[in-house]
Design an enzyme around this catalytic site. Structure first.
Site, PDB file in Angstrom:
ATOM      1  N   ARG A 181       1.500   9.887   5.960  1.00 56.58           N
ATOM      2  CA  ARG A 181       1.672   8.470   6.278  1.00 56.58           C
ATOM      3  C   ARG A 181       2.947   7.877   5.662  1.00 56.58           C
ATOM      4  O   ARG A 181       3.061   6.664   5.533  1.00 56.58           O
ATOM      5  CB  ARG A 181       0.466   7.678   5.784  1.00 56.58           C
ATOM      6  N   GLU A 214       7.378  -6.931   0.731  1.00 54.41           N
ATOM      7  CA  GLU A 214       6.194  -6.821   1.603  1.00 54.41           C
ATOM      8  C   GLU A 214       5.261  -8.011   1.412  1.00 54.41           C
ATOM      9  O   GLU A 214       4.739  -8.563   2.369  1.00 54.41           O
ATOM     10  CB  GLU A 214       5.432  -5.524   1.281  1.00 54.41           C
ATOM     11  N   TYR A 237     -15.120   1.566  -6.227  1.00 53.72           N
ATOM     12  CA  TYR A 237     -16.326   2.367  -6.017  1.00 53.72           C
ATOM     13  C   TYR A 237     -17.234   2.320  -7.238  1.00 53.72           C
ATOM     14  O   TYR A 237     -18.349   2.824  -7.190  1.00 53.72           O
ATOM     15  CB  TYR A 237     -15.940   3.807  -5.644  1.00 53.72           C
ATOM     16  N   SER A 245     -10.276   5.738  -4.119  1.00 55.40           N
ATOM     17  CA  SER A 245     -11.229   6.844  -4.234  1.00 55.40           C
ATOM     18  C   SER A 245     -10.839   7.858  -5.309  1.00 55.40           C
ATOM     19  O   SER A 245     -11.671   8.276  -6.114  1.00 55.40           O
ATOM     20  CB  SER A 245     -11.376   7.540  -2.876  1.00 55.40           C
ATOM     21  N   ARG A 249     -10.598  10.349   2.344  1.00 53.57           N
ATOM     22  CA  ARG A 249     -10.419  10.953   3.671  1.00 53.57           C
ATOM     23  C   ARG A 249     -11.619  11.790   4.060  1.00 53.57           C
ATOM     24  O   ARG A 249     -11.926  11.945   5.235  1.00 53.57           O
ATOM     25  CB  ARG A 249      -9.106  11.730   3.709  1.00 53.57           C
ATOM     26  N   LYS A 293       0.858  -1.182   0.000  1.00 55.45           N
ATOM     27  CA  LYS A 293       0.000   0.000   0.000  1.00 55.45           C
ATOM     28  C   LYS A 293       0.893   1.231   0.000  1.00 55.45           C
ATOM     29  O   LYS A 293       1.737   1.405   0.877  1.00 55.45           O
ATOM     30  CB  LYS A 293      -0.879  -0.028   1.247  1.00 55.45           C
ATOM     31  N   LYS A 303      -2.451  -1.619  -3.711  1.00 51.48           N
ATOM     32  CA  LYS A 303      -3.241  -0.394  -3.613  1.00 51.48           C
ATOM     33  C   LYS A 303      -2.365   0.833  -3.752  1.00 51.48           C
ATOM     34  O   LYS A 303      -1.328   0.877  -3.088  1.00 51.48           O
ATOM     35  CB  LYS A 303      -3.913  -0.405  -2.241  1.00 51.48           C
TER      36      LYS A 303
HETATM   37  C1  PBG Z   1      -6.859   3.688   5.866  1.00 53.93           C
HETATM   38  C2  PBG Z   1      -7.300   3.513   4.478  1.00 53.93           C
HETATM   39  C3  PBG Z   1      -7.183   4.445   3.451  1.00 53.93           C
HETATM   40  C4  PBG Z   1      -7.788   3.883   2.337  1.00 53.93           C
HETATM   41  C5  PBG Z   1      -8.242   2.631   2.702  1.00 53.93           C
HETATM   42  N1  PBG Z   1      -7.914   2.405   4.036  1.00 53.93           N
HETATM   43  C6  PBG Z   1      -6.646   5.810   3.466  1.00 53.93           C
HETATM   44  C7  PBG Z   1      -5.261   6.045   3.830  1.00 53.93           C
HETATM   45  O1  PBG Z   1      -4.450   5.138   3.963  1.00 53.93           O
HETATM   46  O2  PBG Z   1      -4.943   7.211   4.005  1.00 53.93           O
HETATM   47  C8  PBG Z   1      -7.915   4.559   1.011  1.00 53.93           C
HETATM   48  C9  PBG Z   1      -8.969   4.053   0.136  1.00 53.93           C
HETATM   49  C10 PBG Z   1      -9.353   4.935  -0.962  1.00 53.93           C
HETATM   50  O3  PBG Z   1      -8.768   5.998  -1.229  1.00 53.93           O
HETATM   51  O4  PBG Z   1     -10.315   4.559  -1.625  1.00 53.93           O
HETATM   52  N2  PBG Z   1      -6.099   2.724   6.408  1.00 53.93           N
END
Ligand code: PBG
Length: 327
Positions: A221, A237, A317, A278, A209, A199, A252
């Site tokens: 992050r 990973e 989505y 998203s 968010r 990720k 992701k």
């Molecule tokens: C949080 C999480 C995030 C997403 C899924 N789980 C956001 C982040 O890591 O900041 C993002 C999913 C998306 O953007 O559709 N652990």
């Protein structure tokens, strides 16, 4: 024999030929739909940055789950937004917490018709918005090992509430192993872990968010999510997560990282999902709203491309719309 002897266009000439020779399929059963469930709202709240999506109430999330099941999607991925946040994110493992109530309600309605998957993280539950507990006064950092302890509690409580699968997304080292041990100790040896193994610290999470209300209040992050520049790191990973007991892997985001999807699938041959996040959704929908893209054909092309890159499942989505288009 004159040129060209071989004419690739022969197999493209009609819809029947194209369908017969397509190398990649896209079906509703390849799709997983993320859902947002918020505590203490009385009706669904539209998410401005993600047209067509809402923060759901218990009642509306069950209704949406029912619609998605009828469309034949593979599963739903549930995110909870609690009314009360604190430094540790204690609502995340409250047996009466919003996600636990949502899991129970969804399972009651849907049984085994679709997978009910619980996203397992702390950022929606902590007041500081990070994915784990903080330590250090000057420069607070997310403290890996104490966080694992909390993830273990969340996993056990989500599975007790009915989650078919848990999907840890916090990017703490050792999270899969810790969760596996905790589930086994709780007698849940059969519950799979769908691990967000790789990720990235991505700008494409922006709209999420707003949806999940989990933006870090300070900082970012990048000390726990991966650098977009890397792919060998992703293979490490994934190797670690498999060793720790992951049953399936998530890459992701999806579209800017199709090379990673391909590399992971080729190297490990493991069940692999890609998360079409998203920002990928919002970009496409925004362009369609401006009349610059045709949403249906662009979305189906994007989803097919993610499958072509090697994803068995796509978390998206667009799941509901795509499942309806494909019906
Ligand atoms: C949080 C999480 C995030 C997403 C899924 N789980 C956001 C982040 O890591 O900041 C993002 C999913 C998306 O953007 O559709 N652990």
């Amino acid at each position: 024999m004159g040129y060209p002897r071989f004419r690739p266009r022969r197999l493209r000439a009609t819809p029947a030929l194209r369908r017969a020779f397509a190398e990649t399929s896209l079906d509703p059963s390849d799709l997983i739909a993320p859902l947002f469930l918020k505590e203490s709202i009385s009706s669904p709240v539209p998410i401005a940055a993600m047209p067509g999506h809402h923060q759901h109430t218990l009642e509306s999330v069950v209704k949406k789950g029912r619609e998605l099941a009828s469309l034949g999607v593979a599963g739903v991925l549930l995110f909870g937004i609690p009314a009360r946040k604190d430094a540790e994110g204690t609502e995340a493992w409250n047996s009466e917490g919003i996600v636990q109530r949502g899991l129970r309600a969804l399972k009651e309605e849907l049984g085994d018709e679709v997978l009910v998957i619980a996203d397992l993280c702390l950022c929606e539950y902590t007041d500081h918005g990070h994915c784990g507990v903080l330590s250090g006064d000057e420069v607070p950092t997310v403290d890996n090992d104490p966080t694992l302890e909390l993830y273990a509690r969340i996993a056990v409580s989500q599975v007790a509430a009915g989650a078919d699968i848990v999907a840890p997304s916090g990017m703490m080292d050792g999270q899969v192993g810790t969760i596996r041990s905790a589930l086994d100790a709780a007698g849940r040896m059969e519950t799979p872990i769908l691990s967000y193994a790789t990720k990235y610290a991505s700008s494409f999470y922006g709209p999420f968010r707003e949806a999940a209300e989990g933006a870090p209040r300070e900082g970012d992050r990048r000390a726990y999510q991966q650098d977009p520049a890397n792919v060998d790191e992703s293979l490490r990973e994934v190797a670690l997560d498999i060793e720790e007991g992951a049953d399936a892997i998530i890459v992701k985001p999806a579209l800017p990282y199709l090379d990673v999807v391909r590399a992971v699938k080729e190297r490990f041959g493991y069940p692999t999902a890609a998360y079409n996040v998203s920002g990928e959704y919002s970009m496409l929908v925004a362009a369609a709203e401006k009349g610059w893209l045709d949403e249906r054909s662009a979305a189906l092309e994007a989803l097919t491309s993610i499958r072509r890159a090697g994803a068995d499942l796509v978390i998206t989505y667009h799941a509901e719309k795509a499942a309806a288009w494909l019906a």
